[in-house]
Design an enzyme around this catalytic site. Structure first.
Site, PDB file in Angstrom:
ATOM      1  N   GLY A  71      55.154  36.016  37.591  1.00 33.06           N
ATOM      2  CA  GLY A  71      55.264  34.846  38.487  1.00 33.06           C
ATOM      3  C   GLY A  71      56.095  35.074  39.801  1.00 33.06           C
ATOM      4  O   GLY A  71      56.335  36.237  40.289  1.00 33.06           O
TER       5      GLY A  71
ATOM      6  N   LEU B 227      46.855  36.666  35.234  1.00 31.07           N
ATOM      7  CA  LEU B 227      47.900  37.055  36.395  1.00 31.07           C
ATOM      8  C   LEU B 227      49.277  37.757  35.685  1.00 31.07           C
ATOM      9  O   LEU B 227      49.731  37.507  34.726  1.00 31.07           O
ATOM     10  CB  LEU B 227      48.525  35.797  36.950  1.00 31.07           C
ATOM     11  CG  LEU B 227      49.413  36.167  38.017  1.00 31.07           C
ATOM     12  CD1 LEU B 227      48.707  36.822  39.444  1.00 31.07           C
ATOM     13  CD2 LEU B 227      49.818  34.750  38.604  1.00 31.07           C
ATOM     14  N   ASP B 228      49.478  38.998  36.424  1.00 29.04           N
ATOM     15  CA  ASP B 228      50.451  39.664  35.807  1.00 29.04           C
ATOM     16  C   ASP B 228      50.472  40.509  34.519  1.00 29.04           C
ATOM     17  O   ASP B 228      51.495  40.991  33.951  1.00 29.04           O
ATOM     18  CB  ASP B 228      51.875  38.986  36.126  1.00 29.04           C
ATOM     19  CG  ASP B 228      52.237  38.691  37.328  1.00 29.04           C
ATOM     20  OD1 ASP B 228      51.832  39.369  38.504  1.00 29.04           O
ATOM     21  OD2 ASP B 228      52.922  37.846  37.818  1.00 29.04           O
ATOM     22  N   ALA B 229      49.416  40.447  33.955  1.00 32.56           N
ATOM     23  CA  ALA B 229      49.239  40.718  32.644  1.00 32.56           C
ATOM     24  C   ALA B 229      48.223  42.053  32.607  1.00 32.56           C
ATOM     25  O   ALA B 229      48.014  42.668  31.321  1.00 32.56           O
ATOM     26  CB  ALA B 229      48.718  39.948  31.778  1.00 32.56           C
TER      27      ALA B 229
END
Lengths: 285, 285, 285, 285
Positions: free
Chosen positions: D202, D228-230
């Site tokens: 995040g 997101l971010d994964a």
């Protein structure tokens, strides 16, 4: 912390009361200490300290600080000391040969305000990197070096350092050895050596490292002394390599190490965090 | 993967078709490859490989594998090779002096089943660590070494290695140099040197490192050769030090490095992941 | 440095003259400072310091130091502070479940004199490691824990800590969560969490790490607070992993990390180098 | 090795004979393998391999390789696969916001021939870095992004990627989240996240890291997915921090991490060394 600061780097024979004595010097003149770090080298019997305080409200006029400190503190303690003011911007000269990675990295950090310095002068024994100097607004001087002309060229280089009021020379992959005479006349020179010193001192360290089959390579930033590759170490770092890495890979990986390690060393120096004694350093974190 | 496996370590002059040739050897006998890794050293013109397959279902009788591989593959390719079976447990002898950290660490790992080995024999030139050997159920033999008796003691030590069917000797801070004759007779010896070789080869590396003022210290695990501290490197690692660290701190930090690096090297060796060629290694990850 | 020393850990609102004030307190009583380190957290407006001096020649009687410091320095500065004497040996209790690697490592370091402590008491919720406790001369108490009996068992555990005069509890892979009530009653508890917190908080971090496909795993030593896995971090370290590493490899590699990180944290704590403020620490190097 | 090479990245259900089958495909057409690396994910029951061979002397016409491999090998094995030729230079588009460090680093490496690519197109949601694009001869397109226009802007950006024949998008501190729709239409996007994912996913990870008081910070390069971010992680690295480091120091130290980690990930991708399966990667070293 917009107030300008003064920084003292002091080393002296160890004795009782040194922290108090030096802190009192600042406090008695109403200085506000924002960083103080001390070290005792028991083997050498030496006390070493870095102390930084805000000049706003300090009741000694700036021009009197050095003489007052000398008389009342340093001389009685038989101390070596330096005094720096944060609003006096150190002037760097970067020396290069043909490789640009360290130069570019230093200039980018200068532009990104990571360094508290100005970089007015770039010197090289090759003409290749003049365009980079121009892009970053630094003057570029080209001094081809041969065995025969090194001494006369160094004289001219020293002259130029004087003319530009240079405080620190940074050898950013300058593939020439400075003479002992030069180092004596201009002693503040930081070099990056592309090995984990003292391993692979001398020429072609990546080739040596490959040949030896090491599993880790390194880079070393140090002050230059007359004794090649033996000066006080400021910073080192390493990276893992494997049998998959050929000499060209060591060189490529090493370039990243070199610029990181050199940049950290230059920054530490510019922040007056490095205190040299004998052939060792204290790096105040 | 409860099936026993066979592992081939092969090096030979590079040529077309080597991966296929060796993989076909396994596959044509119905072997299931569970690990295959290859490396080409282009400078040396050498192909090096490690290939491991399950023996269940392999249609060559175990005792015929070596001879078949030799005749049909290795000899035509002019290859050096080793064949290992996973259910043949290598027998280690650990050699120590007075320091216990590497010995204990290796014995813990043995007990924790990190090593695929047995450790029936501990040899020392001091009597101090006998109790540890007993705790872990290993025989302990004490051979005091002097300049005068080294050759005769080594003869007895070699005899003992034979008697115990030892495959690998691990020098776990054995503070004696083996003779070239010993190394020739028993060539599989792993040593831990307490420096980042080739820096600080020889005696008292931590004192040397302190004196030089390095910012990083290391440890090196290598095979022993007649040329002291110059054998093929298996594994290295490093740790940061600072001006705060005195020699005793370097020694303390170094002990952690030594046991980690030595344990990793021993484990890699026991898994037949290290292939020596010349004075270099390929470590198949 | 055979003289016993006193160490002050102090935090107070930042103001002018703090270094001088505290150093003068020592010097005015003829103390010889051997370590002094200061930090200012500008965001929090806090000054934090660690100062250690030799008691030989110090002209305050030992039993008067705390009260004198409180009255003349600490109270006027509104400071939090601790005073420790180097010849008062902290008493540790190590808590374990079934895994022995951290316990063995801590006990070995205790025996190797890396720790300035005694370890009279080992507590476990499983009987497995009793023999290790006996080998190292520590008492072993077995408290099986269920949901239903945790509160009553903790009461007995607290009683035992009192009885053994324990200063620090070290959770060395004790796979139970302490209640908030316990932590309030006995607040000095160091835990090792087998992940790079805050990544993979909670249960089975290595399985989580494997699932996420990270390229680096870590371990974190922290003080225990009522808020699980959220206490002030003392030390962290990491190790590289790859696609070759299965969960069992992460666990194996992690064990080495865990014992190193926990041991460093315990040593820092025992040297009174860790100052907690809010949910953060200053670690004086 | 001036011969052009072909590289196959293959994943398929594990079964007997895969190494031999694929190696034979190359060898039977007289190809010279210069790199072959295999991995078995036993948990997933998958075999994954990278194999690279010289095209000189290979007796399949280049345009027939894919179809032949598909018919004779890939389809029977139910394999996912990619085929790359070393003389087809991948075309990169770098996307930035206002920060220049990653962009400059990538462009320097491109110029220094560390990357096997061309970089014809730079896209930004701010106009600031246009001059840098020009210096390196790349076109610069400015797309201001708001909540309202993101979808229409992405449509234009996709159009531009098509027009420039872009193979890979590199988000070099592009401070915008791509829509799931964009990622579906253009799936090969590498991002640098300025934390050690999954810690501090995040916004404002350095502020989060400072607040948590961690002793190590990291950076993560990953492929972008709708989540997101994964996305699958390609590379991570870390650097030590201490209580001395304020948020600005974390940001400064983090910038060095970000550019190193992103550059390594881009290089690995360009060398076709990264094989994604599920939300994991195999990185062939």
């Amino acid at each position: 912390m917009t107030s300008p600061t003064a920084t003292l780097l002091v080393s002296c024979p160890d004795r009782r009361g040194l922290v108090a004595t030096i802190a009192n010097f600042i406090y008695s003149h109403n200085g506000n200490i924002i960083h103080a770090d001390h070290h005792t080298d028991f083997a050498a019997g030496l006390f070493l300290t870095r102390i930084e305080w805000q000049l706003d409200g300090f009741d000694l006029p700036r021009e009197a600080i050095a003489s007052t400190f000398k008389e009342t503190i340093a001389d009685p303690l038989d101390a070596n000391w330096q005094l720096h003011f944060s609003d006096t911007i150190p002037r760097l000269s970067i020396w290069v040969s043909r490789q640009d990675h360290c130069l570019l990295d230093l200039l980018w950090r200068q532009k990104a305000k990571e360094f508290h310095s100005s970089i007015p002068l770039i010197i090289s024994n090759h003409p290749d990197l003049e365009e980079i100097a121009q892009q970053f607004g630094a003057d570029f001087h080209y001094f081809p070096i041969t065995k025969d002309n090194k001494v006369t060229q160094e004289a001219k280089q020293l002259e130029l350092l004087k003319q530009y009021n240079i405080d620190v020379v940074v050898l950013a992959k300058y593939m020439q050895v400075l003479t002992a005479d030069f180092v004596q006349k201009f002693p503040t020179v930081i070099n990056i050596h592309h090995s984990f010193l003292p391993a692979f001192a001398g020429a072609k360290p990546y080739h040596q490292a490959y040949k030896r089959g090491v599993k880790i390579i390194g880079a070393t930033a140090h002050y230059v002394t007359a004794d090649l590759d033996a000066g006080p170490i400021i910073e080192q770092d390493v990276v893992r390599v494997s049998h998959r890495d050929e000499v060209t890979d060591l060189i490529r990986k090493g370039k990243d190490l070199e610029r990181m390690v050199l940049a950290r060393a230059v920054r530490l120096h510019l922040q007056n965090r490095v205190l040299v004694y004998g052939d060792r350093t204290v790096v105040f974190g």
